[in-house]
Write an enzyme that holds these catalytic residues in place. Structure first.
Site, PDB file in Angstrom:
ATOM      1  N   ASN A   7      48.571 -16.129  31.433  1.00  0.00           N
ATOM      2  CA  ASN A   7      49.244 -16.812  30.331  1.00  0.00           C
ATOM      3  C   ASN A   7      49.937 -18.030  30.930  1.00  0.00           C
ATOM      4  OD1 ASN A   7      51.255 -17.750  28.519  1.00  0.00           O
ATOM      5  ND2 ASN A   7      51.334 -15.768  27.491  1.00  0.00           N
ATOM      6  N   GLU A  34      47.972 -18.724  25.639  1.00  0.00           N
ATOM      7  CA  GLU A  34      48.975 -19.723  25.268  1.00  0.00           C
ATOM      8  C   GLU A  34      48.612 -21.110  25.808  1.00  0.00           C
ATOM      9  OE1 GLU A  34      53.162 -18.846  24.105  1.00  0.00           O
ATOM     10  OE2 GLU A  34      53.018 -17.525  25.856  1.00  0.00           O
ATOM     11  N   ASP A 145      47.442 -11.162  28.012  1.00  0.00           N
ATOM     12  CA  ASP A 145      48.858 -10.881  27.825  1.00  0.00           C
ATOM     13  C   ASP A 145      48.969  -9.927  26.635  1.00  0.00           C
ATOM     14  OD1 ASP A 145      51.533 -10.825  27.220  1.00  0.00           O
ATOM     15  OD2 ASP A 145      51.759 -12.982  26.928  1.00  0.00           O
ATOM     16  N   ASN A 147      51.740  -8.129  25.854  1.00  0.00           N
ATOM     17  CA  ASN A 147      53.108  -8.024  25.346  1.00  0.00           C
ATOM     18  C   ASN A 147      53.531  -6.564  25.158  1.00  0.00           C
ATOM     19  OD1 ASN A 147      54.612 -10.512  25.060  1.00  0.00           O
ATOM     20  ND2 ASN A 147      52.972 -11.191  23.693  1.00  0.00           N
ATOM     21  N   ASP A 218      50.911  -8.124  31.487  1.00  0.00           N
ATOM     22  CA  ASP A 218      49.576  -8.730  31.590  1.00  0.00           C
ATOM     23  C   ASP A 218      48.659  -7.712  32.265  1.00  0.00           C
ATOM     24  OD1 ASP A 218      50.230 -11.809  30.986  1.00  0.00           O
ATOM     25  OD2 ASP A 218      51.823 -10.923  32.208  1.00  0.00           O
ATOM     26  N   ASP A 247      55.977 -18.619  32.775  1.00  0.00           N
ATOM     27  CA  ASP A 247      56.781 -17.416  32.966  1.00  0.00           C
ATOM     28  C   ASP A 247      55.918 -16.209  33.333  1.00  0.00           C
ATOM     29  OD1 ASP A 247      55.774 -17.714  30.408  1.00  0.00           O
ATOM     30  OD2 ASP A 247      57.542 -16.970  29.377  1.00  0.00           O
ATOM     31  N   HIS A 248      54.594 -16.366  33.271  1.00  0.00           N
ATOM     32  CA  HIS A 248      53.644 -15.344  33.712  1.00  0.00           C
ATOM     33  C   HIS A 248      52.934 -15.793  34.987  1.00  0.00           C
ATOM     34  CE1 HIS A 248      53.382 -13.219  29.670  1.00  0.00           C
ATOM     35  NE2 HIS A 248      53.913 -14.386  29.320  1.00  0.00           N
TER      36      HIS A 248
END
Length: 257
Positions: A7, A34, A145, A147, A218, A247-248
């Site tokens: 991501n 994303e 991802d 979540n 992930d 952030d991933h």
């Protein structure tokens, strides 16, 4: 064969990160989430110069998924069949005989939010489609991802996170439905990680990276035919320490196929 997920939280911002990482780690297939780009803005030429073909579906500001592959992708799908959704969250293709499905699963926002109900409905549609895909492909990877942190130990603070969004029983049950359909979490095939290597995401807020306040959300899920030949599954945590990082971080699984 190496299959990765990442991501990137805006491919426009992180394109140079992706290209530099691929130069060091020339995986066979990379699922991106994303991307946050409309299709006319996707950097196809720059990625092709790096040696990769691309298939993608995107939208401005939010969502967007892509597959980067060394060899041309076949039998491409761009959405969950029968599930009406304007969000660009799913892409699938066959690469070297392996079905690769990349997903950017809904976040859900909060347990009392309509977005949470959307998340559960979306996972139900994914599970239904996955059953069809599994009938047609014995070598299949579902990655992206999700979540969802599957277990308490996939969070930096189990007591704080237990029962909250990303860690609630309904979400974990939704993920378990995918596993029960015939997939395995490749991460769990190997020894438990320590420190930063336990996680794949760290919040930008409140010094998440500095405090190692991470989650493992992930995943690389695979069918038995691939699990039997899975040699490695790990997170490339160094990418989180770069300037202007996502952030991933990338998660890479290697299969002897």
């Amino acid at each position: 064969m190496q299959i990765a997920t990442w991501n990137v939280n805006s491919l426009n911002v992180r394109l140079e990160h992706v290209l530099a990482w691929l130069e060091k780690h020339p995986v066979d297939a990379l699922a991106l989430q994303e991307t946050k780009l409309t299709d006319d803005k996707f950097p196809r030429d720059a990625i092709r110069e790096a040696g990769y073909e691309t298939v993608f579906t995107g939208q401005k500001t939010y969502n967007g998924v892509a597959l980067l592959t060394k060899t041309p992708a076949e039998d491409i799908a761009y959405a969950l069949p029968g599930f009406e959704d304007d969000h660009k969250r799913v892409i699938a293709a066959t690469v070297n005989g392996v079905r690769v499905i990349g997903v950017y699963c809904p976040n859900g926002q909060a347990l009392d939010s309509p977005k949470f109900e959307y998340k559960l409905a979306w996972f139900e549609a994914l599970a239904s489609w996955l059953n069809t895909e599994l009938q047609n492909h014995d070598k299949l990877v579902l990655t992206g991802d999700f979540n969802i942190a599957p277990r308490p130990e996939d969070t930096y603070d189990p007591e704080r996170w237990e029962g909250r969004i990303l860690c609630s029983p309904p979400e974990r049950a939704a993920l378990q439905t995918l596993l029960d359909a015939g997939l395995a979490d490749c991460w769990r095939l190997f020894d438990e990680r320590e420190g930063r290597h336990r996680f794949t995401w760290w919040d930008y807020r409140n010094g998440g990276w500095a405090r190692n306040a991470g989650l493992r959300i992930d995943h690389v899920l695979a069918t038995p035919a691939l699990v039997d030949v899975c040699r490695e599954c790990k997170a490339h945590v160094g990418e989180r320490g770069r300037k202007r990082p996502s952030d991933h971080v990338p998660v890479v699984a290697e299969f002897d196929v």
